[in-house]
Design a protein around this motif. Structure first.
Motif, PDB file in Angstrom:
ATOM      1  N   GLY A 129       0.822  -1.203   0.000  1.00  0.00           N
ATOM      2  CA  GLY A 129       0.000   0.000   0.000  1.00  0.00           C
ATOM      3  C   GLY A 129       0.859   1.257   0.000  1.00  0.00           C
ATOM      4  N   ALA A 130       0.460   2.235  -0.801  1.00  0.00           N
ATOM      5  CA  ALA A 130       1.188   3.503  -0.899  1.00  0.00           C
ATOM      6  C   ALA A 130       0.405   4.608  -0.197  1.00  0.00           C
ATOM      7  CB  ALA A 130       1.418   3.876  -2.360  1.00  0.00           C
ATOM      8  N   PRO A 131       0.920   5.137   0.926  1.00  0.00           N
ATOM      9  CA  PRO A 131       0.237   6.248   1.591  1.00  0.00           C
ATOM     10  C   PRO A 131       0.308   7.551   0.798  1.00  0.00           C
ATOM     11  CG  PRO A 131       1.783   5.131   3.065  1.00  0.00           C
ATOM     12  CD  PRO A 131       2.082   4.667   1.682  1.00  0.00           C
ATOM     13  N   SER A 132       1.185   7.606  -0.216  1.00  0.00           N
ATOM     14  CA  SER A 132       1.309   8.805  -1.056  1.00  0.00           C
ATOM     15  C   SER A 132       1.965   8.393  -2.365  1.00  0.00           C
ATOM     16  CB  SER A 132       2.168   9.871  -0.365  1.00  0.00           C
ATOM     17  OG  SER A 132       3.527   9.452  -0.323  1.00  0.00           O
ATOM     18  N   ALA A 133       1.976   9.316  -3.323  1.00  0.00           N
ATOM     19  CA  ALA A 133       2.603   9.048  -4.616  1.00  0.00           C
ATOM     20  C   ALA A 133       4.100   8.810  -4.467  1.00  0.00           C
ATOM     21  CB  ALA A 133       2.344  10.215  -5.570  1.00  0.00           C
ATOM     22  N   LEU A 134       4.733   9.471  -3.508  1.00  0.00           N
ATOM     23  CA  LEU A 134       6.166   9.274  -3.288  1.00  0.00           C
ATOM     24  C   LEU A 134       6.446   7.830  -2.859  1.00  0.00           C
ATOM     25  CD1 LEU A 134       8.990  10.565  -3.232  1.00  0.00           C
ATOM     26  CD2 LEU A 134       8.575  11.144  -0.825  1.00  0.00           C
ATOM     27  N   PHE A 135       5.626   7.297  -1.979  1.00  0.00           N
ATOM     28  CA  PHE A 135       5.760   5.890  -1.600  1.00  0.00           C
ATOM     29  C   PHE A 135       5.532   4.991  -2.810  1.00  0.00           C
ATOM     30  CE2 PHE A 135       5.359   7.454   2.723  1.00  0.00           C
ATOM     31  CZ  PHE A 135       6.102   6.554   3.465  1.00  0.00           C
ATOM     32  N   GLY A 136       4.597   5.381  -3.666  1.00  0.00           N
ATOM     33  CA  GLY A 136       4.350   4.614  -4.878  1.00  0.00           C
ATOM     34  C   GLY A 136       5.589   4.519  -5.743  1.00  0.00           C
ATOM     35  N   TYR A 186      -0.910  -0.777  -4.215  1.00  0.00           N
ATOM     36  CA  TYR A 186      -2.273  -0.750  -3.683  1.00  0.00           C
ATOM     37  C   TYR A 186      -2.579   0.632  -3.132  1.00  0.00           C
ATOM     38  CZ  TYR A 186      -6.319  -2.425  -0.930  1.00  0.00           C
ATOM     39  OH  TYR A 186      -7.569  -2.642  -0.403  1.00  0.00           O
ATOM     40  N   LEU A 187      -3.685   1.205  -3.575  1.00  0.00           N
ATOM     41  CA  LEU A 187      -4.175   2.469  -3.026  1.00  0.00           C
ATOM     42  C   LEU A 187      -5.170   2.121  -1.937  1.00  0.00           C
ATOM     43  CD1 LEU A 187      -4.217   5.573  -3.213  1.00  0.00           C
ATOM     44  CD2 LEU A 187      -6.056   5.367  -4.878  1.00  0.00           C
ATOM     45  N   SER A 188      -4.672   2.045  -0.715  1.00  0.00           N
ATOM     46  CA  SER A 188      -5.442   1.560   0.427  1.00  0.00           C
ATOM     47  C   SER A 188      -6.310   2.657   1.021  1.00  0.00           C
ATOM     48  CB  SER A 188      -4.470   1.023   1.485  1.00  0.00           C
ATOM     49  OG  SER A 188      -5.082   0.959   2.751  1.00  0.00           O
ATOM     50  N   GLY A 189      -7.586   2.352   1.213  1.00  0.00           N
ATOM     51  CA  GLY A 189      -8.461   3.315   1.865  1.00  0.00           C
ATOM     52  C   GLY A 189      -8.028   3.614   3.282  1.00  0.00           C
ATOM     53  N   ALA A 190      -7.549   2.591   3.983  1.00  0.00           N
ATOM     54  CA  ALA A 190      -7.090   2.787   5.360  1.00  0.00           C
ATOM     55  C   ALA A 190      -5.857   3.677   5.407  1.00  0.00           C
ATOM     56  CB  ALA A 190      -6.787   1.436   6.003  1.00  0.00           C
ATOM     57  N   ALA A 191      -4.908   3.438   4.487  1.00  0.00           N
ATOM     58  CA  ALA A 191      -3.675   4.227   4.486  1.00  0.00           C
ATOM     59  C   ALA A 191      -3.937   5.675   4.095  1.00  0.00           C
ATOM     60  CB  ALA A 191      -2.658   3.600   3.533  1.00  0.00           C
ATOM     61  N   ILE A 192      -4.828   5.898   3.131  1.00  0.00           N
ATOM     62  CA  ILE A 192      -5.140   7.271   2.707  1.00  0.00           C
ATOM     63  C   ILE A 192      -5.941   7.991   3.799  1.00  0.00           C
ATOM     64  CG2 ILE A 192      -6.344   8.681   1.005  1.00  0.00           C
ATOM     65  CD1 ILE A 192      -3.746   7.366   0.010  1.00  0.00           C
ATOM     66  N   SER A 193      -6.929   7.290   4.363  1.00  0.00           N
ATOM     67  CA  SER A 193      -7.738   7.907   5.427  1.00  0.00           C
ATOM     68  C   SER A 193      -6.854   8.373   6.579  1.00  0.00           C
ATOM     69  CB  SER A 193      -8.782   6.921   5.949  1.00  0.00           C
ATOM     70  OG  SER A 193      -9.748   6.648   4.974  1.00  0.00           O
ATOM     71  N   ALA A 194      -5.954   7.485   7.023  1.00  0.00           N
ATOM     72  CA  ALA A 194      -5.085   7.830   8.152  1.00  0.00           C
ATOM     73  C   ALA A 194      -3.937   8.741   7.728  1.00  0.00           C
ATOM     74  CB  ALA A 194      -4.530   6.552   8.779  1.00  0.00           C
ATOM     75  N   GLY A 195      -3.226   8.342   6.669  1.00  0.00           N
ATOM     76  CA  GLY A 195      -1.984   9.029   6.306  1.00  0.00           C
ATOM     77  C   GLY A 195      -2.170  10.372   5.662  1.00  0.00           C
ATOM     78  N   LEU A 229      -7.823  10.508   9.484  1.00  0.00           N
ATOM     79  CA  LEU A 229      -9.129  10.020   9.902  1.00  0.00           C
ATOM     80  C   LEU A 229      -9.139   8.498   9.959  1.00  0.00           C
ATOM     81  CD1 LEU A 229     -11.395  12.279   7.652  1.00  0.00           C
ATOM     82  CD2 LEU A 229     -11.078  12.504  10.128  1.00  0.00           C
ATOM     83  N   PRO A 230     -10.024   7.905  10.764  1.00  0.00           N
ATOM     84  CA  PRO A 230     -10.146   6.442  10.765  1.00  0.00           C
ATOM     85  C   PRO A 230     -10.805   5.943   9.488  1.00  0.00           C
ATOM     86  CG  PRO A 230     -11.819   7.420  12.177  1.00  0.00           C
ATOM     87  CD  PRO A 230     -10.922   8.542  11.762  1.00  0.00           C
ATOM     88  N   ASP A 231     -10.602   4.674   9.190  1.00  0.00           N
ATOM     89  CA  ASP A 231     -11.130   4.065   7.977  1.00  0.00           C
ATOM     90  C   ASP A 231     -12.565   3.597   8.217  1.00  0.00           C
ATOM     91  OD1 ASP A 231     -11.330   2.885   5.464  1.00  0.00           O
ATOM     92  OD2 ASP A 231     -10.380   1.013   6.117  1.00  0.00           O
ATOM     93  N   VAL A 232     -13.491   4.561   8.287  1.00  0.00           N
ATOM     94  CA  VAL A 232     -14.903   4.240   8.552  1.00  0.00           C
ATOM     95  C   VAL A 232     -15.816   4.880   7.506  1.00  0.00           C
ATOM     96  CG1 VAL A 232     -14.612   3.854  11.027  1.00  0.00           C
ATOM     97  CG2 VAL A 232     -15.032   6.176  10.195  1.00  0.00           C
ATOM     98  N   GLY A 233     -15.298   5.068   6.295  1.00  0.00           N
ATOM     99  CA  GLY A 233     -16.122   5.593   5.216  1.00  0.00           C
ATOM    100  C   GLY A 233     -16.238   7.103   5.172  1.00  0.00           C
ATOM    101  N   LEU A 234     -15.305   7.809   5.801  1.00  0.00           N
ATOM    102  CA  LEU A 234     -15.362   9.273   5.815  1.00  0.00           C
ATOM    103  C   LEU A 234     -14.726   9.909   4.575  1.00  0.00           C
ATOM    104  CD1 LEU A 234     -14.469   9.859   9.574  1.00  0.00           C
ATOM    105  CD2 LEU A 234     -16.735   9.934   8.512  1.00  0.00           C
ATOM    106  N   LEU A 287       3.060   2.702   5.900  1.00  0.00           N
ATOM    107  CA  LEU A 287       2.631   3.804   6.770  1.00  0.00           C
ATOM    108  C   LEU A 287       2.984   3.509   8.225  1.00  0.00           C
ATOM    109  CD1 LEU A 287       1.117   6.479   7.212  1.00  0.00           C
ATOM    110  CD2 LEU A 287      -0.988   5.144   7.434  1.00  0.00           C
ATOM    111  N   ARG A 288       2.749   2.279   8.659  1.00  0.00           N
ATOM    112  CA  ARG A 288       3.045   1.932  10.057  1.00  0.00           C
ATOM    113  C   ARG A 288       4.537   2.046  10.349  1.00  0.00           C
ATOM    114  NH1 ARG A 288      -1.270  -2.600   9.626  1.00  0.00           N
ATOM    115  NH2 ARG A 288      -2.955  -1.745  10.876  1.00  0.00           N
ATOM    116  N   VAL A 289       5.358   1.523   9.434  1.00  0.00           N
ATOM    117  CA  VAL A 289       6.810   1.587   9.634  1.00  0.00           C
ATOM    118  C   VAL A 289       7.283   3.039   9.617  1.00  0.00           C
ATOM    119  CG1 VAL A 289       9.033   0.989   8.608  1.00  0.00           C
ATOM    120  CG2 VAL A 289       7.227  -0.726   8.719  1.00  0.00           C
ATOM    121  N   ALA A 290       6.783   3.817   8.662  1.00  0.00           N
ATOM    122  CA  ALA A 290       7.201   5.219   8.552  1.00  0.00           C
ATOM    123  C   ALA A 290       6.789   6.024   9.782  1.00  0.00           C
ATOM    124  CB  ALA A 290       6.613   5.838   7.289  1.00  0.00           C
TER     125      ALA A 290
END
Length: 292
Positions: A23-30, A42-51, A55-60, A238-241
């Motif tokens: 999962g890429a939290p940003s284009a730079l990670f990509g 992978y463009l992860s909803g959880a990583a984008i929501s948080a990173g 926000l939490p990954d609850v559909g916001l 994202l977690r490691v970073a």
């Protein structure tokens, strides 16, 4: 020879063996994922929501926000992008628009899940699942909306946790009948359950190897041996970073200097190489230094 579409390239990449898609939290990670030799991102909803949104990954996250991040990513990498579109941002007509917008952004695959809104992280308890017919209608809408038949429609089922393994498998079969290309069984509890999906689902399968969740962390080789097509690591980077950033901030606060952090930093030269800075300098010189 005609250039292959993103979806066609993703399908081709999975023909021989399983591929890993961090999962890429940003284009730079990509760009870093691509540079390190991975065949998809992978463009992860959880990583984008948080990173990105904090926000939490609850559909916001909204569709325009997801499309913007997808556009940043597809413009930065040449490898296929798998986009997590959560529940499709609404009913069937919303799913249609989601597919239209994400395909226009250049993604190779779009993942839809069978949760009700407000959705929850796939590895938390208490998820509510829509009726099978509702999800099938969304899948039919997604298939009808795509312009490129090679755009991969991934149906994710979250039914295992709340409705049991047999229901998750039965739903997956129905989702394939509705037109889904690949199946993503979320939050499987053990190796035998991963094997059960391979035995009973006649389609490419996606495995989620997210950390601290309900599923065991199987290796890429193990999953490839079973027959999985794609292995996701949605929030790993994202977690490691974030953990590294936390340690760096503690050092900076305690010592008043970043000198002891230099050895574990990406250098200016390495960053500039990753973002192709020299190419932009060359363009600038050409635009201003060319003959009149």
């Amino acid at each position: 020879m005609a250039k292959l579409s993103p979806g066609a390239r993703l399908r081709q990449a999975t023909e021989e063996s399983a591929i890993q898609a961090p999962g890429a939290p940003s284009a730079l990670f990509g760009r870093l994922i691509e540079r390190m030799g991975y065949e998809a991102v992978y463009l992860s909803g959880a990583a984008i929501s948080a990173g990105v949104l904090g926000l939490p990954d609850v559909g916001l996250m909204t569709l325009p926000e997801l499309v913007q991040q997808a556009t940043y990513l597809t413009r930065s990498v040449k490898i296929p992008v798998i986009a997590d579109a959560d529940t499709g941002f609404g009913d069937t007509v919303n799913v249609e628009r989601t597919v239209i917008e994400l395909e226009a952004a250049g993604v190779a695959a779009i993942q839809l899940e069978d949760q009700e809104l407000p959705k929850r992280c796939g590895h938390l308890s208490g998820k509510r699942i829509v009726e099978t017919g509702v999800m099938c209608a969304k899948i039919r809408a997604a298939v009808a909306a795509r312009r490129d038949p090679n755009l991969v429609i991934i149906a994710r089922t979250d039914a295992r946790d709340s409705l049991g393994l047999p229901e998750a498998i039965e739903r997956s079969q129905r989702y394939l009948e509705a037109g889904a290309d690949w199946i993503f069984p979320e939050a499987l509890a053990n190796r035998k359950e991963f094997e059960a999906f391979v035995a009973q689902i006649d389609a490419p399968l996606v495995a989620n190897m997210t950390e601290f969740g309900k599923s065991p962390l199987l290796t890429a080789d193990e999953l490839a041996e079973m027959g999985y097509a794609v292995i996701l690591y949605p929030v790993t980077l994202l977690r490691v970073a974030m953990k590294a950033a936390e340690a760096a901030l503690a050092t900076l606060g305690a010592e008043g200097t970043q000198r002891d952090l230099l050895e574990i930093m990406q250098t200016r030269e390495e960053l500039y190489e990753l973002i192709d800075y020299k190419n932009f300098e060359a363009k600038d010189q050409r635009y201003f230094g060319g003959s009149k």
